[in-house]
Design an enzyme around this catalytic site. Structure first.
Site, PDB file in Angstrom:
ATOM      1  N   LYS A  83      62.053  13.730 146.605  1.00 21.82           N
ATOM      2  CA  LYS A  83      60.829  13.712 146.562  1.00 21.82           C
ATOM      3  C   LYS A  83      60.295  12.539 147.384  1.00 21.82           C
ATOM      4  O   LYS A  83      60.889  11.424 147.509  1.00 21.82           O
ATOM      5  CB  LYS A  83      60.452  13.312 144.976  1.00 21.82           C
ATOM      6  CG  LYS A  83      59.201  13.206 144.549  1.00 21.82           C
ATOM      7  CD  LYS A  83      59.130  13.189 143.071  1.00 21.82           C
ATOM      8  CE  LYS A  83      57.444  13.249 142.705  1.00 21.82           C
ATOM      9  NZ  LYS A  83      57.506  13.091 141.113  1.00 21.82           N
ATOM     10  N   SER A 158      54.788  16.953 138.898  1.00 16.05           N
ATOM     11  CA  SER A 158      54.410  16.605 140.139  1.00 16.05           C
ATOM     12  C   SER A 158      55.394  16.724 141.297  1.00 16.05           C
ATOM     13  O   SER A 158      55.090  16.703 142.446  1.00 16.05           O
ATOM     14  CB  SER A 158      54.022  15.094 140.274  1.00 16.05           C
ATOM     15  OG  SER A 158      55.042  14.118 139.772  1.00 16.05           O
ATOM     16  N   SER A 182      57.374  15.341 135.142  1.00 13.54           N
ATOM     17  CA  SER A 182      57.146  15.740 136.477  1.00 13.54           C
ATOM     18  C   SER A 182      58.437  16.116 136.918  1.00 13.54           C
ATOM     19  O   SER A 182      58.710  16.987 138.104  1.00 13.54           O
ATOM     20  CB  SER A 182      56.793  14.575 137.285  1.00 13.54           C
ATOM     21  OG  SER A 182      55.623  14.577 137.108  1.00 13.54           O
TER      22      SER A 182
HETATM   23  N1  GLN Z   1      51.396  15.418 134.938  1.00 10.71           N
HETATM   24  C1  GLN Z   1      51.876  14.034 134.450  1.00 10.71           C
HETATM   25  C2  GLN Z   1      50.317  13.255 135.032  1.00 10.71           C
HETATM   26  O1  GLN Z   1      49.839  13.848 135.751  1.00 10.71           O
HETATM   27  C3  GLN Z   1      53.045  13.334 134.863  1.00 10.71           C
HETATM   28  C4  GLN Z   1      53.123  12.851 136.279  1.00 10.71           C
HETATM   29  C5  GLN Z   1      54.727  12.486 136.430  1.00 10.71           C
HETATM   30  O2  GLN Z   1      55.435  12.835 135.433  1.00 10.71           O
HETATM   31  N2  GLN Z   1      54.847  11.653 137.514  1.00 10.71           N
HETATM   32  O3  GLN Z   1      50.375  11.983 134.887  1.00 10.71           O
END
Ligand code: GLN
Length: 467
Positions: A83, A158, A182
Site C-alpha cells: 500500500k 482504503s 481498510s
Molecule cells: N474507512 C475508514 C475511514 O475513512 C477507515 C479507513 C482506514 O481504515 N484507514 O476513516
C-alpha cells in the site's frame, strides 16, 4: 511460464523444481500489470528494476541452497505490492496524495524490511484513498481503483489497490493498514483473505500515520495459509514502535465458542451477507465449534466514537505536512483530508473537547470493557465486514455520511485493538464477492487463522482471480 501461481506454496514448489525462474516470474507479473493496470488503476508505481534485482538474488539463492532456501526465506519468490502508505527506500511513496507526489523515502518501514529479508519480489506501490481516508479508494488523488471482479464497482478501501492487486493476479501478497476496516473491506470486496492484526502486534515504523490509537498493519493474501506466513514474517518488536509487544496468547479453552453479537444482525444488513453468516455458523458448527448469542449493546456507538477520535488524531498527524520540510508545498490536501482536519480541530477545541472528544473516549472505554467481558464467555466473535456487498463507483462518493456508514461493522475491532480475519465465502447472484469477519481477543491471531483454515477446508474454498 503459463500461468502465475495463486499461492505461496505453489509458487515456491515451481521455483524449486525450476519450472520457471524468479526472473521469468517477474516477466509474467509485469506483463499482467502492463496489460491491465491502466484500466484498473491498481499500482501507482511499478518497481521494474527492483523486481528484477530481487529476482536475480532469488535465483542465485535457489541455485546455492536448493530446497533449504524456502526454510530460510519463508517469502522466497513471493511477488509483493505495498500500500502506498508504507515507506520504501528509494521508491516513491505518495500516500495517494499529490502533496507527496515526488517524495522518495530514505528508509523502509519495518514490515517492508522484514518482507525483503524473507525473500520477496517487490513489484511496486499500490493505490489507496489519500492518507487512507475512505472506504472505496475513490479519495485517491490519482483516481479510483476499479474492482477486478466488476469494474463498475469499488474494490473497497482504503487499501483499494491491495485488494485489487490480488483479484487481478498482480501480486501474491499485499500489505494494508486498518484504522477502521481498510484491510478487511478491500479483502471482502475482492474475494481474498486478510488479517487485521492486534494493536501492537506489528510495528508501524515507517508507515504514514493516520490515527495513531487505531492504526494497525496487516497482510492480504488469497488463502489463510498465505496471510499466516506473511503475518509471522512482519510481526513482533523492532525497538522502533513503542506500542509493539511480543505477547503470546494462551488459548483458554479446548472447546471453541464463537459469540454472535445480536446487535450486528439488524435491519440494514444485506440478506445475502446474513445468509452467508448463517451458513458459516452451520458449517463451523458441524466441525465441533459452539455458538452462543451474545449482546454488545454499546457497539452501536462505535462508528460515532470512531468519527470523533479518528479526525482528532488525523488533525494532529497531518500537521507535519506543512510543505516546509518535504512534499510539494504548492499542492493542497484533498477535500476529505480537509474535512477531517476541520472536524478533528473542532472536537479538540477548548469549548467542545468535553462534549465530543472526552465523551467519545469514555464510550470507547465502555465498548472495550463490554468486548473484554464477552471474551470471558466466548473465544471469538462472528460479524459482517460491511452492511452490503461492493457498491458502485460514484454511489457514495458525494455523500460522506453514507460512505462513513460502510464502516459500522469495522469500528469495534479498531476501538478495542483486537485482531480480525476477513474470510471470503463465495459470490452473490450478481457475481460480487461475499464474506464475513471473525474477531478475537488481543493477540489471538493464531486462533482466527486456525478457524479460517477449518472454514475454508469445510466449504472447499479455492483461491481464484478475476483474469
Ligand atoms: N474507512 C475508514 C475511514 O475513512 C477507515 C479507513 C482506514 O481504515 N484507514 O476513516
Amino acid at each position: 511460464m503459463s500461468k502465475i501461481p495463486l499461492t505461496i506454496r505453489e509458487t515456491q514448489e515451481k521455483l524449486l523444481k525450476k519450472e520457471f525462474s524468479a526472473t521469468e516470474l517477474v516477466d509474467s507479473y509485469l506483463s499482467q500489470i502492463k496489460k491491465h493496470n491502466n484500466e484498473y488503476n491498481i499500482y501507482l508505481t511499478v518497481s521494474d528494476d527492483k523486481a528484477y534485482e530481487d529476482a536475480k538474488r532469488i535465483d542465485k539463492t535457489i541455485s546455492e541452497l536448493g530446497n533449504k532456501s524456502v526454510r530460510e526465506f519463508p517469502l522466497l519468490g513471493v511477488g509483493v505490492g505495498y500500500k502506498d502508505i508504507f515507506l520504501t527506500k528509494d521508491i516513491r511513496t505518495t500516500a495517494s496524495s499529490k502533496v507527496l507526489e515526488s517524495y522518495i523515502p530514505a528508509y523502509s518501514a519495518t514490515s517492508v524490511r522484514r518482507m525483503e529479508r524473507a525473500g520477496v519480489i517487490c513489484l511496486g506501490k499500490l493505490n489507496c484513498d489519500a492518507w487512507a481516508h475512505g472506504s472505496s479508494g475513490e479519495n485517491s488523488d490519482f483516481g479510483p481503483t476499479l474492482n477486478p471482479w466488476n469494474k463498475e464497482y469499488t474494490p473497497g478501501g482504503s487499501s483499494s489497490g491491495s485488494g485489487g492487486a490480488l483479484a487481478a493476479n498482480m501480486a501474491l501478497i499485499t500489505t494494508g493498514t486498518d484504522t477502521c476496516g481498510s484491510i478487511r473491506l478491500p479483502a471482502n470486496y475482492c474475494n481474498v483473505v486478510s488479517l487485521k492484526t492486534t494493536y501492537g502486534a506489528v510495528s508501524r515504523y515507517g508507515v504514514i500515520a493516520m490515527a495513531s490509537s487505531l492504526d494497525t498493519v496487516g497482510p492480504l493474501g488469497r488463502t489463510v495459509e498465505d496471510a499466516e506466513t506473511a503475518f509471522y514474517v512482519i510481526k513482533g518488536e523492532d525497538g522502533l514502535d513503542g506500542t509493539v509487544k511480543n505477547s503470546k496468547y494462551e488459548s483458554k479453552s479446548s472447546r471453541f465458542r464463537i459469540g454472535i453479537p445480536k446487535e450486528f444482525f439488524v435491519e440494514g444488513l444485506d440478506v445475502d451477507i446474513k445468509k452467508t453468516i448463517d451458513e458459516a455458523v452451520k458449517v463451523l458448527g458441524k466441525e465441533g465449534i459452539e455458538f452462543a448469542e451474545i449482546s454488545l449493546p454499546s457497539t452501536k456507538y462505535g462508528i460515532s466514537v470512531y468519527y470523533i477520535i479518528q479526525p482528532a488524531e488525523v488533525s494532529s498527524n497531518l500537521g507535519r505536512f506543512d510543505g516546509i520540510r518535504y512534499g510539494n508545498y504548492r499542492e493542497v490536501f484533498g477535500d476529505e483530508a480537509k474535512r477531517r482536519i476541520m472536524l478533528g480541530t473542532y472536537v479538540l477545541s477548548a469549548g467542545y473537547y468535553d462534549a465530543y472528544y472526552l465523551k467519545a473516549m469514555k464510550v470507547r472505554s465502555k465498548i472495550v470493557s463490554e468486548v473484554d467481558e464477552a471474551f470471558q464467555k466466548v473465544d471469538a466473535l462472528i460479524a459482517p465486514v460491511a452492511p452490503t456487498p461492493p457498491f458502485k463507483i460514484g454511489e457514495k462518493a458525494s455523500d460522506p455520511l453514507k460512505m462513513y456508514l460502510t464502516d459500522v461493522y469495522a469500528a469495534t475491532a479498531n476501538l478495542c485493538g483486537i485482531p480480525s480475519i476477513a474470510l471470503p465465502s463465495g459470490f452473490n447472484k450478481n457475481g460480487l464477492p461475499l464474506g464475513f469477519q471473525l474477531m478475537g481477543p488481543r493477540f489471538s491471531e493464531q486462533n482466527l487463522l486456525n478457524l479460517g483454515k477449518i472454514y475454508h477446508k469445510a466449504i472447499g474454498y479455492k483461491p481464484s482471480v478475476a483474469f
